[in-house]
Every structure is written in structure tokens, then in C-alpha cells.
Scaffold this active site. Structure first.
Site, PDB file in Angstrom:
ATOM      1  N   SER A 380      -2.107  -4.807   0.037  1.00 52.73           N
ATOM      2  CA  SER A 380      -2.313  -5.957  -0.844  1.00 52.73           C
ATOM      3  C   SER A 380      -2.993  -7.138  -0.156  1.00 52.73           C
ATOM      4  O   SER A 380      -4.129  -7.505  -0.499  1.00 52.73           O
ATOM      5  CB  SER A 380      -0.972  -6.379  -1.446  1.00 52.73           C
ATOM      6  OG  SER A 380      -0.015  -6.617  -0.419  1.00 52.73           O
ATOM      7  N   VAL A 499       3.385 -15.499   2.134  1.00 49.39           N
ATOM      8  CA  VAL A 499       4.140 -14.469   1.433  1.00 49.39           C
ATOM      9  C   VAL A 499       4.237 -13.183   2.247  1.00 49.39           C
ATOM     10  O   VAL A 499       3.537 -12.992   3.236  1.00 49.39           O
ATOM     11  CB  VAL A 499       3.522 -14.179   0.044  1.00 49.39           C
ATOM     12  CG1 VAL A 499       3.491 -15.434  -0.792  1.00 49.39           C
ATOM     13  CG2 VAL A 499       2.105 -13.615   0.183  1.00 49.39           C
ATOM     14  N   GLU A 500       5.134 -12.298   1.808  1.00 50.15           N
ATOM     15  CA  GLU A 500       5.378 -10.995   2.447  1.00 50.15           C
ATOM     16  C   GLU A 500       5.716 -11.141   3.933  1.00 50.15           C
ATOM     17  O   GLU A 500       5.268 -10.364   4.774  1.00 50.15           O
ATOM     18  CB  GLU A 500       4.179 -10.052   2.249  1.00 50.15           C
ATOM     19  CG  GLU A 500       3.997  -9.628   0.802  1.00 50.15           C
ATOM     20  CD  GLU A 500       2.939  -8.549   0.625  1.00 50.15           C
ATOM     21  OE1 GLU A 500       2.529  -7.956   1.626  1.00 50.15           O
ATOM     22  OE2 GLU A 500       2.533  -8.295  -0.515  1.00 50.15           O
ATOM     23  N   GLY A 501       6.513 -12.163   4.238  1.00 51.56           N
ATOM     24  CA  GLY A 501       6.876 -12.447   5.622  1.00 51.56           C
ATOM     25  C   GLY A 501       5.986 -13.537   6.174  1.00 51.56           C
ATOM     26  O   GLY A 501       4.801 -13.305   6.415  1.00 51.56           O
TER      27      GLY A 501
END
Length: 829
Positions: A380, A499-501
Site C-alpha cells: 500500500s 500510518v501503519e507504524g
């Protein structure tokens, strides 16, 4: 003769260590070192014999397995078990989730380059290529970032197109009505959409990444799959996944949202279920979702499911209109118009059938998330951020050729060249890492460490690329409007960083912290055998680890002293890249040694040394990025025209690896080891790399400001249109017109210098009146004059910025206030 032995014995000992790991060879190597020391130190024969005898006795204990375990390994195991920190189930799940891929080779110190080169480079199938060329291109055409951002949503026709064309079901198998596309195809679609607008890209990538479809495919019950997957594939359901809470962002394992197993009423019947309270935020697609995944911790105080009270993190699938669910108002992530918002619920009763995988999967949610996150995070954000870089490279490169200052295209100034160079090389490298990693997913890997590497480094380099692009286009970039092709990317770059970490956490704790355990060939076995109190397995792992460490130290030393010129690498690689493979092998061995020394000397304290851990993670990550770049160069046929991009990217990586090594050594707590690492292992002959040369950077920058096959390969998947009302379409047309006009400009300047005509003052004609004078004097033809006027019109369109109507009622009100202030001042005076 004595000095010949003094000089010959240490290299011979190192050579034995270099080529062999068994303890018998280390016994021989040690004897040779002691003999060398005796000769240099002038020991007596008796002293030398005693030293060698003592050493041999110690080694004899180590070589004999039974004796070694009893006298050496058992005490170490006892101490190791006492020092080993307790590990929660969520921590264990995170460590064991996913798989180890190429990063394991780099971590182990012996990268098998032939193995890497044998990995298939991803290719699209005919169906996937057609979808990218037709449906994805059409979705780009339907998307208008500025207009859609004004209404803060995509038009209904765009949503309808996304659903009807199957964009939400790309990863769902055809058996369930989906596309059944590869991870690479998914990545390609996201990349292309991101060159146009973030809204369709995010709206498409989230359902195909970490979301209900991915979890259902791997863990759902047959009933759940049959019900939801066809509906998701057709766009009848829009999914979201609710993980993040206000109190647990990057530390997602500590989510406070909780449920209790109990009985309740569902559809008029009393059933066994859960009463769940949750408060989630930053949930993408929440405002428009029809079903959402929910992560929470499940408890069973009445033991209705079994003996365990704290069952653990659980994932459920919940309809948006389920009683008690509150889909909150939306967020505006840096004014992006993709949907994002909170989801809440208080004491919401859900049947156990809502659990993904059914009641049997209660408590398995964290492992499910960790395994699926590796795949989604590999696609992504690397895809979307590479798309922004490709757009920047294509559009800013053209702008730098079209935009003139001081009578010269700004792309020819060395200061601008420096920014263009970074834009081009970073785009080439990030695209290589994106494709390389997507290929791993298609090979069946779930590389948790690699997903963190590409997430962190692609988003960080995208930030650098877009910032460089904004510097080049200057005032054009800071005025938002439909003609600003980069402003929205600049606004939303921090989203990928967050985002996502979060990137700071990912670099400080994950890249090396997780990699040290997951990728190391012995650490996980040591931990597992210690926890099981298995002496034999621990002995095997421990002494394998010791030999591995010593072997890497010797190999790194030998390669450092020899400049790595004798490192064996595949014969069928591009000759100009041979030294890169050799130096990366050397760096890999040195990194493996330093990683072991760091873990051995600092133990659990290394986790708190976040700066050191971050630098070690940088070394591993940069070796991975360089590997991907080399693989791309080979896969694309060693294009000579693309070589400057490859060379600059690799040199930049190598230089940064050196800086990271220096950062580790300079701050290493144990100064003795720091000296050994610097002088004997990493840089015995000095640092081999400097910053990439200006001459090489000049070549890279030139590739961005002129049409070529290299520029097309670098910026492939950028949505292009011939419509000059589109900012990128206008740039493309202006670039070609500018290049066609340059010989005419040169001829006019020469004629003006020679006095062949006089430039008149043309009021209102701007900077192009001189060409009418040149045509009148016969310097250029009327056709050439028309071309220069066309070029001027396109140039003015490109460098123009948007303006908007002013509220004249407000202006009048402000004027009245100003008049009132003046009257008050007069009265006071």
C-alpha cells in the site's frame, strides 16, 4: 625465517576461520595465533608450550559435545534463562509472524547473490495489464483532485465505477467473484492511481490491503467467506478495519478496547456472544463503510468458552448498522478527501459468529494481524508513495526545462540539478524496492521485516523527493489550485510517515529490533531452546552462534584488508556492478558481526539504545534497497541509458551505510569493541565510498529534463493526457514545444548579437516580442514564429498559478473598520 612465520601465521589463522566454522579449525587457528604471539613477544619455548597446551585443553572441552554441555553450556543456559525477559503472547506472535526472505541473507553475512538474481522479476499477466491500461486509466481520467477536494469526496460516478469495475476485489479469488490479481498488479494499480489523486488510490488500496477481505481469505469460516467475499468483490460491501485507538497508536498490541463473553439476544434469540466496548479513530473508509473489522481484547471471566480468562486480542467482522455501533463524524487528514473517521460502541452485544474464523479463532487476532500486515504494508504505502515520486520526477523534470530564469532553463543550474538528481535516483531506487518486495509476496512470502523496511524508506525518500520538487517549482508549488500538480502531495506526505507504524518507531524499534531476532540464524533458536530448557538444542544453537560470529569477524577483516576485491560473486552480472556486489558482501559480514557484538555486550539494554538500534536498522535497510536496485538493473536488461540512476542510487546507499557504521562505532558503549570494530573489521583501510560525484549527478538530472526511453521507464504508470487544461498534460506539451523551439531561440540570440536585427519595445507582448522582430528581419520564418508563440502560450500556462474571486463585501467592511479606526485616532489626538 622467524619474521616470515610472524607475518604468515596470523593470515593463515584468519584464513582457516574465514573458510570454516567447525571448532576443530578454530583450535588450529588459535594455536597458530599463539605461536605468532610467542614469536613476536620473544616467549620462551616452555611458555609457548604451556600457553598452547592450556588453549588446547580448553578447546578439547569445547570440541567434546558431552563434556562441553555439562561443564560449559549448562551454566550458560542457567544464566541465559535467568536473564531472558518474560515474553507476552502478543510479543511472541509478533516475532513469529511472517517469514524471513532476502533480508535474512543480508543479516547472516553471506548474501547468496545467485539466489537473489534467480528470484523472478514480477510481470503482469495480459488481464492485469489490460486492467491497468483501461480501467485504471479511466479511473484516473474520472478523478479530478482539486474539484473533488472542494466537495471533500469523490463524485458518485467515481464511487460507482470503483465498485462496478471490481477495484475493491482485486485480491479476492475469482471463485468468489474477485479479480484474483497478483500482489504486483495490486501495487501497480495503487502506484498509477497515486500519480493522479490520493483519494481513489487510498479508497482502492485499503480494502485490498489490511482489511476484512485479507483476513477472511486466510482465516474466515466457509460461511463467512461465502457470504462476504462475493459482496466485497462486487462492491456491495465497503470494508474498513478498526485497529487504532486514542490510547494505542503505534503500540497497537496494547489496545484498551475490550469485550466480555456472555449471553445475549441476537435476532430474537438468546445466543452466546460478546459485549464489546470500543473507541477507534483514524479509520480509513469508516464514514462510508458497510462492514468493518474490529480488533479488541476478549475476556471470559465466567469461563463460558474454556478455562482461560484473558483470551487475548480477537478480530470480529461487524456490520456498520449493527445495534450500538456509532460511525462518528469524519476526519480530514491534512485536507485529503479520502474518507477517514472514528468508530465507537459501548457495551455492544455481538454473537460469537462475528469473530473472523469463528469462536475457535478467539484470541488469535494479533497473530492474524501481524501475518496479514506484512503483505499489506509491503504494497500500500510503497505503491502510493512511489506513485507520488514518479509524478514528481515526470512533472518537475519537465518544469525545470520549460521554466527559464536568467535566460536559461532552470534545470541547467547546478543547484537545481542537485535536487533533480535526488528526485531521479530516489524514484528509481524506491520503485525497485516496491517491485522487488511485491514479487516476494507473490512468491508466498510474508516478510515482516522487509515490509517495515520498504514502508519506512519509501515514505521517507518520497518526502525528500516531493520536498525537492517543491523547491524546484518554487512559487508555483505554494499556490493551491487546479493547476498545482504537486501541492496536494506535499500536504499529504506526512500521512504515509505516520500510518501503519510511525516512522520514528519503525526505525528505532522494528527494523533492527525485530530483524535481530527474526533474521538471525541462531537467536530465535537460542530463545526457544532456553524457554524449553532443552540443553542439547541450546548447546547446538549457542556454539553455532559463536562460530558464526567469529567467522563473520574473520571474513569482514579479510575482505576489509583486501578491499573485498577477491570476494566471489556471480559471473553473469553486469561488469559495472561487480564491485557493488563485493562491497555489499563485505558490509553484510561486518554488519552481522556488529549485530552479534551489540546483542552480546548489551543484551536486553540494546532495546533501550534506540539510536544505536536505528543505525543498525539503517545498515540492514540500505543493503536491502541496494540489492533491489541491482536486481532491477539486471531484470530490465542492463539498460546503459539507465545506468546513471542505478550508480547514483547505489553510491548514495553505500555512503549512508558507512555513515551508519560510523554512528554505531562512535557511540558504542564498549570502547574496546568499538576500536576493534573500526580498525580491524569495518574500515581497516579507510572508508571506500564518498558522496556520489557531481558529474554523475549531472547525468541523472539530464535524464529528467528531456524525453527519452529512460525517462519513460523511470516514470512509467504516471497518468498522462494530451489535454493541456490538465497541468501534467500542459507540462508534457510545453516540454516538447520548448525543445523544438530551442534551436530557433539560439539562432535569434546569435542574430541579435551580430546586429542582424534590432529588438523593438513591444508593450504588452511580454518576453516574446523579439521573435516578431526576428521574423520581420527574415531571421526566422513565419512558421517558426508560430511555433515560438505556441511555445510561449504553453510556457505561460505551465508557470501560471491559480487565483480566485475575492469577497468585495468583506473588503468594504474592512475599509469601514479602517475608517472608524482613523476617526478614533483623530479624536484621541
Amino acid at each position: 625465517m622467524t619474521w616470515l612465520l610472524v607475518l604468515a601465521l596470523p593470515p593463515l589463522a584468519v584464513a582457516l576461520a574465514y573458510y570454516s566454522a567447525p571448532l576443530l579449525y578454530w583450535l588450529l587457528a588459535g594455536v597458530l595465533w599463539l605461536a605468532s604471539a610467542a614469536l613476536v613477544g620473544g616467549w620462551s619455548v616452555a611458555a609457548a608450550v604451556v600457553a598452547i597446551a592450556v588453549f588446547a585443553a580448553v578447546m578439547a572441552v569445547l570440541i567434546k559435545p558431552g563434556l562441553r554441555r555439562r561443564l560449559v553450556t549448562a551454566p550458560i543456559l542457567k544464566a541465559f534463562r535467568a536473564a531472558l525477559p518474560s515474553m507476552s503472547q502478543t510479543e511472541r506472535d509478533a516475532l513469529e509472524a511472517g517469514s524471513v526472505w532476502w533480508e535474512g541473507e543480508l543479516f547472516a553475512g553471506r548474501p547468496a547473490w545467485a539466489k537473489m538474481l534467480a528470484y523472478p522479476w514480477p510481470r503482469l499477466s495480459e488481464e492485469e495489464q489490460r486492467f491497468l491500461d483501461v480501467e485504471t486509466t479511466e479511473l484516473c481520467r474520472l478523478s479530478h483532485d482539486w474539484a473533488d477536494s472542494q466537495r471533500q469526496d469523490m463524485p458518485a460516478e467515481v464511487w460507482r465505477y470503483i465498485k462496478e469495475q471490481g477495484f475493491l476485489g482485486m485480491i479476492i479469488p475469482k471463485d468468489y467473484g474477485g479479480k484474483g490479481f497478483s500482489a504486483y498488479a495490486h501495487s501497480q494499480v495503487v502506484t498509477k492511481l497515486s500519480t493522479r489523486s490520493s483519494a481513489p488510490a487510498v479508497s482502492v488500496m485499503v480494502p485490498n490491503s489490511l482489511g476484512p477481505a485479507e483476513l477472511l481469505l486466510h482465516y474466515g469460516t466457509p460461511e463467512q467467506k461465502q457470504h462476504y467475499l462475493p459482496r466485497l468483490a462486487r462492491g456491495q460491501e465497503i470494508p474498513a478495519f478498526a485497529l487504532t485507538s486514542p490510547w494505542a497508536g503505534s503500540d497497537a498490541a496494547s489496545i484498551p478496547d475490550a469485550g466480555v463473553v456472555c449471553k445475549g439476544s441476537y435476532k430474537g434469540e438468546e445466543v452466546l456472544g460478546m459485549r464489546v466496548s470500543f473507541d477507534k479513530r483514524y479509520i480509513t473508509l469508516a464514514p462510508v463503510c458497510t462492514v468493518f473489522g474490529l480488533a479488541f481484547r476478549l475476556f471470559d471471566p465466567d469461563h463460558l468458552l474454556g478455562e482461560v480468562e484473558d483470551i487475548g486480542i480477537t478480530c470480529a467482522l461487524v456490520p456498520f448498522d449493527h445495534p450500538g455501533v456509532d460511525i462518528g463524524r469524519r476526519h480530514f487528514p491534512l485536507n485529503a478527501h479520502w474518507m477517514n473517521g472514528p468508530i465507537r460502541g459501548r457495551e455492544v452485544f455481538m454473537p460469537l459468529s462475528f469473530i473472523i474464523g469463528g469462536p475457535e479463532m478467539a484470541g488469535q487476532g494479533w497473530r492474524m494481524l501481524m501475518e496479514c500486515l506484512a503483505a499489506g504494508r509491503s504494497i500500500s504505502l510503497p505503491g502510493s508513495n512511489t506513485g507520488m515520486q514518479k509524478l514528481t520526477a515526470r512533472a518537475v523534470g519537465a518544469y525545470a526545462r520549460v521554466r527559464y530564469q536568467f535566460k536559461t532553463a532552470i534545470g541547467r543550474f547546478e543547484g537545481v540539478e542537485e535536487a533533480l538528481t535526488r528526485i531521479g535516483a530516489n524514484t528509481y531506487m524506491c520503485d525497485a524496492a516496491r517491485v522487488f518486495t511485491a514479487g516476494a509476496i507473490d512468491l508466498g512470502e510474508k516478510p515482516s521485516v522487509v515490509s517495515a523496511i520498504v514502508k519506512y524508506h519509501v515514505t521517507e525518500r518520497a518526502r525528500q523527493t516531493v520536498n525537492d520538487g517543491m523547491d524546484v517549482i518554487g512559487g508555483k508549488g505554494i499556490c493551491l489550485g487546479p493547476q498545482n500538480f504537486l501541492g496536494r502531495a506535499y500536504q499529504q506526505i506526512p500521512v504515509g510517515i505516520t500510518v501503519e507504524g510511525a516512522n520514528i518507531l519503525t526505525r528505532s524499534l522494528i527494523l533492527f529490533g525485530q530483524g535481530a531476532i527474526r533474521c538471525h540464524p541462531f537467536v530465535l533458536d537460542e530463545m526457544a531452546s532456553a524457554q524449553a530448557n532443552d540443553l542439547e538444542a541450546f548447546d547446538r544453537a549457542l556454539f553455532g552462534h559463536i562460530a558464526y560470529t567469529a567467522n563473520n569477524a574473520a571474513r569482514a577483516m579479510v575482505m576489509g584488508l583486501s578491499g573485498s576485491h577477491f570476494v566471489d560473486v556471480p559471473d553473469d552480472i553486469a561488469p559495472e556492478t561487480r564491485r557493488y556486489y563485493q562491497q555489499l558482501t563485505r558490509f553484510s559480514a561486518a554488519f552481522a558481526y556488529i549485530a552479534d557484538i551489540s546483542m552480546g555486550t548489551m543484551g536486553g539494554a540494546l532495546k533501550r539504545k534506540e539510536k544505536l538500534s536505528a543505525r543498525l536498522g539503517d545498515i540492514l535497510s540500505l543493503m536491502y534497497l541496494a540489492s533491489a536496485t541491482l536486481r532491477r538493473f539486471e531484470a530490465e536488461g542492463r539498460q546503459a541509458e539507465d545506468a546513471p540512476l542505478m550508480h547514483w542510487a547505489i553510491w548514495d546507499c553505500m555512503f549512508r551505510i558507512q555513515l551508519a557504521f560510523e554512528g554505531v562505532v562512535a557511540n558504542f558503549p564498549n570502547r574496546v569493541f568499538a576500536f576493534v570494530i573500526r580498525r580491524l573489521v569495518v574500515f581497516p583501510l579507510g572508508r571506500p565510498y564518498v558522496v556520489p560525484s557531481d558529474a554523475l549527478g549531472h547525468q541523472v538530472a539530464r535524464l529528467l529534463i528531456a524525453p527519452s526511453e529512460t525517462r519513460d521507464r523511470l516514470t512509467s504508470d504516471v497518468f498522462l493526457t494530451k489535454d493541456v487544461d490538465d497541468p501534467v498534460g500542459a507540462l508534457e506539451a510545453a516540454l516538447y514545444a520548448t525543445i523544438e523551439a530551442e534551436p530557433i531561440e539560439a539562432r535569434v540570440k546569435q542574430a541579435l548579437r551580430e546586429g542582424r536585427f534590432t529588438a523593438k519595445l513591444h508593450i504588452g507582448d511580454g518576453i516574446d516580442g523579439i521573435y516578431a522582430d526576428a521574423a520581420e528581419a527574415g531571421v526566422i520564418t513565419l512558421q517558426e514564429l508560430a511555433l515560438m508563440r505556441k511555445k510561449g502560450e504553453l510556457r505561460d500556462r505551465v508557470i501560471g498559478v491559480d487565483d480566485f474571486p475575492y469577497d468585495f463585501g468583506l473588503r468594504e467592511a474592512l475599509a469601514e473598520l479602517a475608517d472608524g479606526d482613523q476617526q478614533q485616532r483623530r479624536q484621541a489626538a
